[in-house]
Design an enzyme around this catalytic site. Sequence first.
Site, PDB file in Angstrom:
ATOM      1  N   ALA A 106     -47.977  15.947  10.597  1.00  0.00           N
ATOM      2  CA  ALA A 106     -49.300  16.514  10.869  1.00  0.00           C
ATOM      3  C   ALA A 106     -50.335  15.728  10.077  1.00  0.00           C
ATOM      4  O   ALA A 106     -49.996  14.968   9.173  1.00  0.00           O
ATOM      5  CB  ALA A 106     -49.354  17.995  10.494  1.00  0.00           C
ATOM      6  N   LYS A 107     -51.573  15.916  10.419  1.00  0.00           N
ATOM      7  CA  LYS A 107     -52.669  15.330   9.649  1.00  0.00           C
ATOM      8  C   LYS A 107     -53.935  16.093  10.009  1.00  0.00           C
ATOM      9  O   LYS A 107     -54.076  16.615  11.118  1.00  0.00           O
ATOM     10  CB  LYS A 107     -52.859  13.845   9.973  1.00  0.00           C
ATOM     11  CG  LYS A 107     -53.496  13.060   8.850  1.00  0.00           C
ATOM     12  CD  LYS A 107     -52.511  12.841   7.713  1.00  0.00           C
ATOM     13  CE  LYS A 107     -53.094  11.955   6.632  1.00  0.00           C
ATOM     14  NZ  LYS A 107     -52.076  11.650   5.607  1.00  0.00           N
ATOM     15  N   GLY A 108     -54.847  16.134   9.058  1.00  0.00           N
ATOM     16  CA  GLY A 108     -56.121  16.787   9.315  1.00  0.00           C
ATOM     17  C   GLY A 108     -57.228  16.060   8.612  1.00  0.00           C
ATOM     18  O   GLY A 108     -56.992  15.133   7.826  1.00  0.00           O
ATOM     19  N   ASP A 147     -55.160  14.114   0.663  1.00  0.00           N
ATOM     20  CA  ASP A 147     -55.239  12.760   1.213  1.00  0.00           C
ATOM     21  C   ASP A 147     -56.544  12.160   0.701  1.00  0.00           C
ATOM     22  O   ASP A 147     -57.146  12.688  -0.237  1.00  0.00           O
ATOM     23  CB  ASP A 147     -55.179  12.799   2.753  1.00  0.00           C
ATOM     24  CG  ASP A 147     -54.838  11.450   3.359  1.00  0.00           C
ATOM     25  OD1 ASP A 147     -55.773  10.672   3.627  1.00  0.00           O
ATOM     26  OD2 ASP A 147     -53.648  11.151   3.559  1.00  0.00           O
TER      27      ASP A 147
END
Length: 419
Positions: A106-108, A147
């Site tokens: 996942a990433k946001g 991040d």
Amino acid sequence: MDTYSGPVFEMARHQFETIANYLEIPESLRARLLYPKRAITIACPVNLDSGTTAVFQGFRVQHHLTLGPTKGGTRFATTVDMGEVAALAIWMSWKCALAGLPYGGAKGGVTVDVAKLSGRELEALSRRYMQEMIPFVGPHIDVMAPDMGTNEQVMAWFMDTYSMYQGKTVSEIVTGKPVSSGGTEGRREATGLGVVHLIARAMERLAMQMKGSRCIIQGFGNVGSVAAEELDRRGARIVGVSDHSASYFDRRGLDVARLLAHVRRTGKLEGFSCELLLNPALMLVQECDVLVPAATERVIDGPVASNLKCRILAEGANGPTTPDADQILDRRRSEVFVIPDILCNSGGVIVSYFEWVQGLQRLFWDREAVLSRLFGKLDESFEKVVRKAEKDQVSNRTAAMALGVQTVLEAKQTRGLFP
């Protein structure tokens, strides 16, 4: 699909197609493997200190949930868009599968210049982002982490916001939290320490010595600065460093302790020296033993790859090497030993997994136990990759990605397709 576009997503798609061809994956299975399960776009209104209201665009992409919940960082940066976030989620899937973690990728992120926000505004944005994500995330659905542009404090705000809506403390909703808020010892430095551990493993294979080796680090954030400090501690000579503000080079070696102190005081490399400045475009192609790109994507393109003068390329960043550069590095395998990103920077997600497990069990380990388990995991992955690369006579990147993609493919085939 028209949802995803841009150079970073095209790079992830191109890499996948290359591996799919190598593994001879049928065309009928490729779209299901590549395209994300879920993509969310949100608006994050924030009351600014000026009395006005700004609306920031936020994203979250969950690639697949076949092996377990999705896992990935949240990036606050001006470059964030849906294509970039989707590509990073895809790479995270292959990374988790290679490391044997029960996660999908996942990433946001939020499109914002964090430097222009006050502390109160950053907290408001962080809390609003998590509030908007609550219907789509959870400890067994999607677990966030820091991040670029986010940190332990932002994760604490995420966790607190989610917990307030649940009516209880749910520390396992995010990883990379402060230890005082349910985080784990060793998480902050895990990626940088993992990079250096794998550099040492590569040096063993190449009969190189760490002591006195010349290292260049592009990017001096959490990963690059920790890697620089650990390399320096092990006797390596840091001859070049750079970030978004400045690049410095000295063949005799830079004073890492002074660099770290300067960055802690000012937040950037700029202002450290006038005499040692180097054109950032030239930093990556200086002669050295180890080059660590630890900043953003696509910094090593074809021309740079042709002119690299390092023996080991340790990819601390996600996606630093473009597909055309990969072709060149494949031809230069005997000259440049590549530690690909999904292996090289996997220390962060491995220790994030440890933090998640500790949070679920409410049983915490000390730093020595965390790092011992981390290095054991990295050793397993490193051996798998180099064995496959040597056996099949392919690049380390091809071997690493093939192992990751194959793991996800087999899991999807075993589970089948729900009607």
